[in-house]
Scaffold this active site. Structure first.
Site, PDB file in Angstrom:
ATOM      1  N   HIS A 116      40.551 -39.725  18.352  1.00  0.00           N
ATOM      2  CA  HIS A 116      41.747 -39.991  19.163  1.00  0.00           C
ATOM      3  C   HIS A 116      41.654 -39.389  20.564  1.00  0.00           C
ATOM      4  CE1 HIS A 116      43.201 -35.961  17.672  1.00  0.00           C
ATOM      5  NE2 HIS A 116      43.723 -35.919  18.872  1.00  0.00           N
ATOM      6  N   ASP A 146      38.642 -39.492  12.078  1.00  0.00           N
ATOM      7  CA  ASP A 146      39.007 -38.963  13.394  1.00  0.00           C
ATOM      8  C   ASP A 146      37.879 -38.141  14.001  1.00  0.00           C
ATOM      9  OD1 ASP A 146      40.624 -38.790  15.603  1.00  0.00           O
ATOM     10  OD2 ASP A 146      41.764 -37.056  14.885  1.00  0.00           O
ATOM     11  N   SER A 220      42.591 -30.614  20.377  1.00  0.00           N
ATOM     12  CA  SER A 220      41.935 -31.606  19.519  1.00  0.00           C
ATOM     13  C   SER A 220      40.461 -31.719  19.861  1.00  0.00           C
ATOM     14  CB  SER A 220      42.609 -32.972  19.693  1.00  0.00           C
ATOM     15  OG  SER A 220      43.924 -32.949  19.208  1.00  0.00           O
TER      16      SER A 220
END
Length: 455
Positions: A116, A146, A220
């Site tokens: 993402h 992911d 992230s």
């Protein structure tokens, strides 16, 4: 006469007397090692020494993507623009976003991050801790886990040593390193709050490490490391009801990330493995019904004909308890183990039937759509189904799809539509096409029967 002497003076007097006594008796006085009041602080700083070695391996990732420009539709009307003498409005705008990444192969310049973080990216730039900046090539990414892999051409890179997530225990100290809110490299610490978390994204392959180390937007793709500086996870998600960190963060275990990375480097994509079974968690109710004392494992709901599982004799009602000697905790765990095993290899499956343990080697085949999308009406689109022992098993539900919004969940077993029993995907499709207005689905969910009404 009794003279009061304060405790501090008493201690000083005792030391002086003892020293004089030893000196006159011919004994050498050994120097006394002073206990520094900062001894504990010096010991605690060992983490700083570890971070000096590992933080150069954590990078900042800047992504430039193109998004449709948000304008009033009248600005695109040629008559309106001509009347007001307006220029042509741009159809796209550049969008900037930031995240983090981890160098795991310094020799080849491979960087792990989240899917993402780079999704929809036009240009990707990687900035090292020493402020060197490089254009990055996207090797490949996998939405289901992911995970994404980047490659940079650079020298003097530092890579993180890999740890073993299987050795983690709840309560172990961990450190999260990343680039929260674009501030630059930041370190936060906490503990392992839980292991084997799933259900965060119904579409994904999940086995998250949960931590209370602060993970915020921009973290992230960053590193979750142990106290000795070993990489055990890639930070990926948080639960944030108020929009900020509340101490519930998740990281993809590094062994799962590496399995994805190998396939992305070799093939540019991830080929999912399968053995041809529909499964669900072994709940206490199911364990009692099946006469099984344990409550950890995956119950086989159905076995496809001519599938690898059928060839070794697996049947509906069997409980798979181990893969390659490692215990299975539930259906998501089995799905991860099989799905991320290279296609064409074999694994040893152990299962229980009538109290007896059975073991066989099963070949992993490519998942080419054994579970198919049903011909659903628009209000239930987004569900992937399998036939399951005279009913229909919901394999996955696309996040934010019509089926998800209607309340359908992965793992549901559909037994009837508007009180009309369904025994296959074809039955279900026919019943849904015949339905008018409100749809009532009879489901089994977690061992309980419920009625899902969809208007």
């Amino acid at each position: 006469m009794i003279v009061y002497m304060p405790p501090r003076a008493q201690r000083f007097f005792a030391v002086v007397v003892t020293t004089i006594f030893l000196a006159f008796s011919g004994c050498a006085v050994a120097p006394v090692a002073a206990q520094s009041p900062f001894a504990e602080t010096v010991e605690a700083r060992s983490l700083a020494d570890v971070l000096e070695d590992v933080t150069p391996a954590v990078v900042n990732i800047a992504v430039t993507s193109r998004a449709p420009a948000e304008t009033n539709p009248l600005f695109n009307d040629p008559y309106y623009r001509r009347f007001f003498d307006l220029p042509q409005m741009p159809q796209q705008r550049h969008k900037m976003s930031a995240g983090s990444g981890v160098i795991v192969d310094a020799a080849n310049g491979y960087v792990l991050t989240n899917h993402h973080v780079i999704e929809g990216a036009g240009d990707i730039a990687v900035t090292l801790k020493d402020r060197r900046r490089f254009a990055a090539e996207l090797v490949g990414s996998d939405k289901a886990t992911d995970i994404a892999v980047l490659k940079i051409e650079a020298e003097r890179l530092t890579e993180l040593p890999i740890g073993n997530p299987d050795l983690l225990r709840v309560g172990d100290d961990v450190v999260a390193i990343g680039n929260p809110f674009g501030l630059g490299q930041t370190v936060t610490s906490g503990i392992v709050s839980a292991l084997g978390r799933s259900g965060i994204n119904v579409e994904g392959y999940e086995d998250f490490i949960q931590t209370d180390a602060s993970i915020n937007p921009g973290n992230s793709g960053g590193a979750l490391i142990t106290g000795d500086g070993r990489l055990v996870g890639i930070n990926t998600a948080i639960i944030a009801p108020a929009g900020g960190n509340v101490g519930i963060g998740f990281a993809v275990p590094i062994d799962m990330a590496q399995a994805v990375m190998r396939q992305l480097i070799e093939h540019g994509q991830v080929s999912r493995g399968r053995i041809g079974v529909a499964i669900q968690d072994l709940t206490p109710d199911l364990a009692e019904a099946l006469g099984i004392e344990r409550i950890r494992g995956a119950v086989v709901g159905s076995v496809e004909e001519q599938a690898p599982a059928a060839h070794v004799g697996l049947q509906a009602g069997d409980v798979i308890v181990a893969v390659d000697g490692q215990e299975i905790t539930g259906a998501p765990d089995l799905r991860n183990r099989i799905g991320l095993t290279p296609v064409g290899s074999t694994v040893e499956i152990a299962w229980l039937r009538d109290g007896e343990r059975n073991v066989a080697r099963v070949r992993i085949e490519a998942d080419n759509g054994g579970a198919i999308a049903a011909t659903f009406p628009q209000k239930l689109s987004g569900a992937i189904l399998q036939d399951a022992s005279g009913n229909v098993f919901v394999e996955t539900v696309e996040p934010n799809s019509a089926a998800a919004m209607a309340g359908l969940r992965a793992g549901d077993v559909i037994v009837a539509v508007n009180r009309q029993p369904v025994q296959s995907r074809e039955d279900l499709s026919s019943a849904l096409r015949a339905a008018r207005g409100t749809i009532a689905l009879d489901l089994f969910r977690g061992g309980n029967r419920l009625l899902l009404v969809i208007r």
